[in-house]
Design a protein around this motif. Sequence first.
Motif, PDB file in Angstrom:
ATOM      1  N   PHE A 195      -0.047  50.212 -27.634  1.00  0.00           N
ATOM      2  CA  PHE A 195       1.110  49.638 -27.164  1.00  0.00           C
ATOM      3  C   PHE A 195       0.763  49.538 -25.560  1.00  0.00           C
ATOM      4  O   PHE A 195       0.376  50.531 -25.099  1.00  0.00           O
ATOM      5  N   ALA A 196       0.967  48.268 -25.089  1.00  0.00           N
ATOM      6  CA  ALA A 196       0.383  48.192 -23.638  1.00  0.00           C
ATOM      7  C   ALA A 196       1.645  47.613 -22.874  1.00  0.00           C
ATOM      8  O   ALA A 196       1.352  46.289 -22.392  1.00  0.00           O
ATOM      9  N   PRO A 197       2.431  48.232 -22.431  1.00  0.00           N
ATOM     10  CA  PRO A 197       3.421  47.818 -21.481  1.00  0.00           C
ATOM     11  C   PRO A 197       2.904  47.567 -20.100  1.00  0.00           C
ATOM     12  O   PRO A 197       2.160  48.418 -19.637  1.00  0.00           O
ATOM     13  N   SER A 198       3.883  46.632 -19.256  1.00  0.00           N
ATOM     14  CA  SER A 198       3.562  46.628 -17.947  1.00  0.00           C
ATOM     15  C   SER A 198       4.618  47.490 -17.290  1.00  0.00           C
ATOM     16  O   SER A 198       5.891  47.349 -17.984  1.00  0.00           O
ATOM     17  N   PRO A 199       4.469  48.341 -16.307  1.00  0.00           N
ATOM     18  CA  PRO A 199       5.253  49.158 -15.777  1.00  0.00           C
ATOM     19  C   PRO A 199       6.417  48.458 -14.521  1.00  0.00           C
ATOM     20  O   PRO A 199       6.102  48.757 -13.322  1.00  0.00           O
ATOM     21  N   THR A 200       7.045  47.392 -15.018  1.00  0.00           N
ATOM     22  CA  THR A 200       7.473  46.535 -13.986  1.00  0.00           C
ATOM     23  C   THR A 200       9.039  46.311 -14.333  1.00  0.00           C
ATOM     24  O   THR A 200       9.626  45.580 -13.917  1.00  0.00           O
ATOM     25  N   GLY A 201       9.509  47.153 -15.087  1.00  0.00           N
ATOM     26  CA  GLY A 201      10.961  47.289 -15.638  1.00  0.00           C
ATOM     27  C   GLY A 201      11.001  48.084 -16.811  1.00  0.00           C
ATOM     28  O   GLY A 201      10.223  48.907 -17.297  1.00  0.00           O
ATOM     29  N   ILE A 204       8.750  54.648 -18.818  1.00  0.00           N
ATOM     30  CA  ILE A 204       8.126  54.019 -20.186  1.00  0.00           C
ATOM     31  C   ILE A 204       7.768  55.588 -21.153  1.00  0.00           C
ATOM     32  O   ILE A 204       8.140  55.383 -22.244  1.00  0.00           O
ATOM     33  N   LYS A 205       7.144  56.435 -20.521  1.00  0.00           N
ATOM     34  CA  LYS A 205       6.708  57.429 -21.177  1.00  0.00           C
ATOM     35  C   LYS A 205       7.929  58.264 -21.697  1.00  0.00           C
ATOM     36  O   LYS A 205       7.819  58.872 -22.794  1.00  0.00           O
TER      37      LYS A 205
END
Length: 293
Positions: A7-13, A57-58
């Motif tokens: 799972f590869a989210p962007s930490p932009t929100g 996210i984490k």
Amino acid sequence: MTFTTRFAPSPTGPLHLGHAFSALLGFDLAQAEGGTFLLRIDDLDQSRARPEWEAQIKDDLTWLGLSWPEPCRKQSECHAEYEAALDRLWQMGLLYPCRCTRRDIREALSAPQEGAPIEGPDGLVYPGTCRAERAAWVGRGRPTNRTLRLDMAGALERIGVTDTRPLRFETFMQDLNDAPQNPEKSREEILSGIGDVVLARRDAGAAYHLAVVVDDAAQAVTHVIRGADLHDATFIHTILQDLLGLSRPRYLHHRLIRDAAGKRLAKRDDARAIATYRDQGLSPQELRAMIGL
């Protein structure tokens, strides 16, 4: 071969319900197969990435009951790997510098003789304005301060894709795929509907399409689980995997979580952020039920 997904989210929100669906589905499938679930931080865009969003996210994923090996791979720490891939493609003669801005592209495509602009998985399909300047760069080193595009026609020729030999990729879990079961595109469909995509940006280094391919190979990802909105982008990734001699994962493009109006969720839709439901007292099990898991 161990089932490995990510799972590869962007930490932009903040993560929203759509992210929850994708992460939980990937985790559940990895657990069922006795495999590995990875968390990767796609923080290429350092102008928007924030440490506090990475921490949330984490926190959100842990609250949902997910776990993963640490440390997580972070794209901001992998530039040397991306540069090596770009060098290889440049040496193949498959990249060319592009000086066009988004405005230039819109204006070129809005000319009456061009017809209606086509939106592809990399935005408006590039009209090829700078392609003719490729010859001037033959024998020269790869520029590091220019946007670089893939010469799609040359790439397809190199991997043997023609109008009678289409490009295909492998899917899995057909009952969960919200996309064609036998995905394929001919050479003409790729050229007209995808075009010469950006693989490096002048001010940010490697672009998403290149980075995600390098990342998946580096982490030995065998199964990619992501939304149906990325289905057509998978043709780009398959082309790059073949050019770079990388193994192809299998793909599952799942349904999207949408709002009441049918629009897919975005990070700016804070009302459907996981953290909002946590604050309202919802349990992880109730959130699972809400998204159909």
